[in-house]
Design a protein around this motif. Sequence first.
Motif, PDB file in Angstrom:
ATOM      1  N   GLY A  40       0.950  -1.222   0.385  1.00  0.00           N
ATOM      2  CA  GLY A  40      -0.109  -0.112   0.095  1.00  0.00           C
ATOM      3  C   GLY A  40       1.056   0.878  -0.253  1.00  0.00           C
ATOM      4  O   GLY A  40       0.022   2.073   0.171  1.00  0.00           O
ATOM      5  N   SER A  41       1.895   0.961  -0.558  1.00  0.00           N
ATOM      6  CA  SER A  41       2.648   2.804  -0.756  1.00  0.00           C
ATOM      7  C   SER A  41       2.559   3.038  -2.022  1.00  0.00           C
ATOM      8  O   SER A  41       3.184   3.975  -1.499  1.00  0.00           O
ATOM      9  N   LEU A  42       1.860   2.698  -2.462  1.00  0.00           N
ATOM     10  CA  LEU A  42       1.683   3.375  -4.171  1.00  0.00           C
ATOM     11  C   LEU A  42       0.095   3.124  -4.284  1.00  0.00           C
ATOM     12  O   LEU A  42      -0.844   1.587  -3.743  1.00  0.00           O
ATOM     13  N   GLY A  43      -0.344   3.446  -4.723  1.00  0.00           N
ATOM     14  CA  GLY A  43      -1.158   3.160  -5.266  1.00  0.00           C
ATOM     15  C   GLY A  43      -2.637   4.411  -5.122  1.00  0.00           C
ATOM     16  O   GLY A  43      -1.356   5.557  -5.353  1.00  0.00           O
ATOM     17  N   PRO A  44      -3.779   4.591  -5.500  1.00  0.00           N
ATOM     18  CA  PRO A  44      -4.517   5.711  -5.611  1.00  0.00           C
ATOM     19  C   PRO A  44      -4.122   7.049  -5.497  1.00  0.00           C
ATOM     20  O   PRO A  44      -3.960   8.010  -5.883  1.00  0.00           O
ATOM     21  N   ASP A  45      -4.313   5.877  -3.516  1.00  0.00           N
ATOM     22  CA  ASP A  45      -4.256   7.426  -2.828  1.00  0.00           C
ATOM     23  C   ASP A  45      -2.518   8.004  -2.893  1.00  0.00           C
ATOM     24  O   ASP A  45      -2.330   9.225  -2.217  1.00  0.00           O
ATOM     25  N   SER A  46      -1.602   7.695  -2.867  1.00  0.00           N
ATOM     26  CA  SER A  46      -0.258   8.011  -2.824  1.00  0.00           C
ATOM     27  C   SER A  46       0.291   8.615  -3.771  1.00  0.00           C
ATOM     28  O   SER A  46       1.306   9.288  -4.190  1.00  0.00           O
ATOM     29  N   GLY A  47      -0.501   8.923  -5.001  1.00  0.00           N
ATOM     30  CA  GLY A  47      -0.370   9.859  -6.296  1.00  0.00           C
ATOM     31  C   GLY A  47       0.280   9.161  -6.616  1.00  0.00           C
ATOM     32  O   GLY A  47       1.054   9.384  -8.179  1.00  0.00           O
ATOM     33  N   TRP A  48       0.838   7.549  -6.548  1.00  0.00           N
ATOM     34  CA  TRP A  48       2.109   6.992  -8.395  1.00  0.00           C
ATOM     35  C   TRP A  48       1.157   5.085  -8.837  1.00  0.00           C
ATOM     36  O   TRP A  48       0.464   4.662  -7.641  1.00  0.00           O
ATOM     37  N   ARG A  49       0.531   5.661  -9.445  1.00  0.00           N
ATOM     38  CA  ARG A  49       0.086   3.910  -9.955  1.00  0.00           C
ATOM     39  C   ARG A  49       0.869   3.538 -10.503  1.00  0.00           C
ATOM     40  O   ARG A  49       1.499   4.420 -11.663  1.00  0.00           O
ATOM     41  N   PRO A  50       1.586   2.367 -10.015  1.00  0.00           N
ATOM     42  CA  PRO A  50       1.986   1.340 -10.932  1.00  0.00           C
ATOM     43  C   PRO A  50       1.240   1.616 -12.954  1.00  0.00           C
ATOM     44  O   PRO A  50       0.478   1.117 -13.371  1.00  0.00           O
ATOM     45  N   GLU A  51       1.929   1.442 -14.052  1.00  0.00           N
ATOM     46  CA  GLU A  51       1.904   1.015 -14.683  1.00  0.00           C
ATOM     47  C   GLU A  51       3.710   1.581 -15.477  1.00  0.00           C
ATOM     48  O   GLU A  51       3.832   2.113 -16.499  1.00  0.00           O
ATOM     49  N   PRO A  66      10.209   0.185 -15.588  1.00  0.00           N
ATOM     50  CA  PRO A  66       9.773   0.302 -14.600  1.00  0.00           C
ATOM     51  C   PRO A  66       8.772   1.610 -14.509  1.00  0.00           C
ATOM     52  O   PRO A  66       9.725   2.338 -14.588  1.00  0.00           O
ATOM     53  N   GLY A  67       7.721   1.742 -14.714  1.00  0.00           N
ATOM     54  CA  GLY A  67       7.315   3.066 -14.398  1.00  0.00           C
ATOM     55  C   GLY A  67       5.654   3.144 -13.580  1.00  0.00           C
ATOM     56  O   GLY A  67       4.790   2.047 -13.218  1.00  0.00           O
ATOM     57  N   TYR A  68       5.395   4.356 -13.477  1.00  0.00           N
ATOM     58  CA  TYR A  68       4.924   5.303 -12.331  1.00  0.00           C
ATOM     59  C   TYR A  68       3.318   6.168 -13.204  1.00  0.00           C
ATOM     60  O   TYR A  68       4.407   6.845 -14.223  1.00  0.00           O
ATOM     61  N   ARG A  69       2.331   6.524 -13.944  1.00  0.00           N
ATOM     62  CA  ARG A  69       1.336   7.263 -13.172  1.00  0.00           C
ATOM     63  C   ARG A  69       1.928   8.659 -12.357  1.00  0.00           C
ATOM     64  O   ARG A  69       0.763   8.284 -11.162  1.00  0.00           O
ATOM     65  N   GLY A  91      -1.355  28.062 -17.677  1.00  0.00           N
ATOM     66  CA  GLY A  91      -2.517  27.631 -18.254  1.00  0.00           C
ATOM     67  C   GLY A  91      -2.117  26.099 -19.203  1.00  0.00           C
ATOM     68  O   GLY A  91      -3.217  25.441 -19.604  1.00  0.00           O
ATOM     69  N   ILE A  92      -1.041  25.602 -18.723  1.00  0.00           N
ATOM     70  CA  ILE A  92      -0.401  24.368 -19.258  1.00  0.00           C
ATOM     71  C   ILE A  92      -0.843  22.635 -18.346  1.00  0.00           C
ATOM     72  O   ILE A  92      -0.416  22.831 -17.518  1.00  0.00           O
ATOM     73  N   ALA A  93      -0.925  21.889 -18.786  1.00  0.00           N
ATOM     74  CA  ALA A  93      -1.216  21.154 -17.517  1.00  0.00           C
ATOM     75  C   ALA A  93       0.020  20.279 -17.555  1.00  0.00           C
ATOM     76  O   ALA A  93       0.988  20.027 -18.864  1.00  0.00           O
ATOM     77  N   TYR A  94       0.734  19.658 -16.402  1.00  0.00           N
ATOM     78  CA  TYR A  94       1.844  19.416 -16.231  1.00  0.00           C
ATOM     79  C   TYR A  94       1.568  17.856 -15.604  1.00  0.00           C
ATOM     80  O   TYR A  94       2.063  16.579 -16.062  1.00  0.00           O
ATOM     81  N   TYR A  95       0.208  17.317 -15.831  1.00  0.00           N
ATOM     82  CA  TYR A  95       0.162  16.547 -15.023  1.00  0.00           C
ATOM     83  C   TYR A  95      -0.928  15.510 -15.689  1.00  0.00           C
ATOM     84  O   TYR A  95      -1.973  16.927 -15.955  1.00  0.00           O
ATOM     85  N   PRO A  96      -1.801  15.010 -15.852  1.00  0.00           N
ATOM     86  CA  PRO A  96      -0.669  13.842 -15.045  1.00  0.00           C
ATOM     87  C   PRO A  96       0.757  13.236 -15.774  1.00  0.00           C
ATOM     88  O   PRO A  96       0.414  13.242 -17.258  1.00  0.00           O
ATOM     89  N   LYS A  97       1.494  13.299 -15.347  1.00  0.00           N
ATOM     90  CA  LYS A  97       2.682  12.372 -16.560  1.00  0.00           C
ATOM     91  C   LYS A  97       3.308  10.945 -16.158  1.00  0.00           C
ATOM     92  O   LYS A  97       2.418  10.263 -15.058  1.00  0.00           O
ATOM     93  N   TRP A  98       4.440  10.312 -17.169  1.00  0.00           N
ATOM     94  CA  TRP A  98       4.987   9.374 -16.804  1.00  0.00           C
ATOM     95  C   TRP A  98       5.992   8.961 -15.842  1.00  0.00           C
ATOM     96  O   TRP A  98       7.059   9.894 -16.998  1.00  0.00           O
ATOM     97  N   LEU A  99       6.066   8.281 -14.668  1.00  0.00           N
ATOM     98  CA  LEU A  99       7.621   8.034 -15.066  1.00  0.00           C
ATOM     99  C   LEU A  99       8.114   7.113 -15.252  1.00  0.00           C
ATOM    100  O   LEU A  99       7.763   6.223 -14.274  1.00  0.00           O
ATOM    101  N   GLY A 100       9.508   6.447 -15.338  1.00  0.00           N
ATOM    102  CA  GLY A 100      10.304   5.573 -15.379  1.00  0.00           C
ATOM    103  C   GLY A 100      11.094   5.673 -14.525  1.00  0.00           C
ATOM    104  O   GLY A 100      12.623   6.619 -14.651  1.00  0.00           O
TER     105      GLY A 100
END
Length: 375
Positions: A40-51, A66-69, A91-100
């Motif tokens: 539960g260290s990662l997940g929707p509530d953490s702002g890290w979604r495994p992807e 290995p990556g995360y939304r 006024g530019i969207a920066y999130y959601p981003k993908w992080l490896g």
Amino acid sequence: MPVMPLNRLADLPAAQWDALVPAQQPFLSHAFLSTLEDSGSLGPDSGWRPEHLLWRENGKILAAIPGYRKRHSYGEYVFDQGWADACQRSGIAYYPKWLGAVPFSPVTGARLLGDEAAAVNLIQALPEYLVENGLTSAHINFTDTRANRLLGDEAVWQHRLGCQYHWQNRDYRDFQDYLDALTSRKRKQFRKEREQVAAQGIDFVWREGAELTETQWDFVYACYSNTYRIRGQSPYLTRDFFSLLAERMPEAIRVVMAQQNGRDVAMAFSLISGDTFYGRYWGCLAEFDRLHFETCFYQGMEYAIAHGLARFDAGAQGEHKLLRGFEPVITDSWHYLRHPGLRDAVEDFLVEERAGVQRWADEAREVLPYRHDAS
């Protein structure tokens, strides 16, 4: 498209993932990454979604990243909050981003896993994947030399440098042998710091992962979480992370407990793999003079010397490490930004930043505490 996202590492057999991971990469193992998710260290509530991104051909996984939304930039240690703030003002969207990356662990290592040709295909497919999945950008942090070579087309990926501090064991016989390599002033300072800790009645006990009880893990977590709470922050890791990791990779875990009159008062949690000692988390429940330096640095140095480990990676930031013999090491990260205006602005910034990081590393080497005549 052969790019396939994997949102739960436990859905992939450990043997298939680990077959892609080079040797001596504990933070990329199925055990470590799946523990982050399952605890539960990662997940929707953490702002890290495994992807995690996989490249498949004929039903076989040939490469992966290995990556995360992400919907924020916390826990990455390559700081792009300034870019996000500039986007918000414009006024530019920066999130959601993908992080490896490896969450919460600024450790350099492989990021493009598996067959090299398939990894190249995966990189080349990333821009289209971002568009199709509503992602603004891709970031791959703390890359190794292979990833640097494969991502090195700066017409596509923007290159960012950082600086960490690692201690090198130059075949020291013992800690005194290390002290003998220092200038007289620093040698006296380190001895005095260690004497001040000992004078408070504090000694140290080392334990491996399988040797700690759940009560002791409770203490480890209390110390770890306290380092965040005293700064008004929530800890990244859950209590379950430590117990699960101790079940899945106990051989890699090392914990040193600082004890006063037989009572645990502080701890430092580390991993070892191959010839490297990775200092990760520290914490205490009461304040003691100079205890941080002893527990986090000198104890780790002594352990590395005693066990023939060549390198002590103590993590990101902290010029205080430099003054204790940790040498500057350049780190790399790579960034693909879809918005052309943001990309141009960031490139101007990165040109100056890369030069500044190189200057800082060169200057930092001049203030290392070693004698110039030391071998």
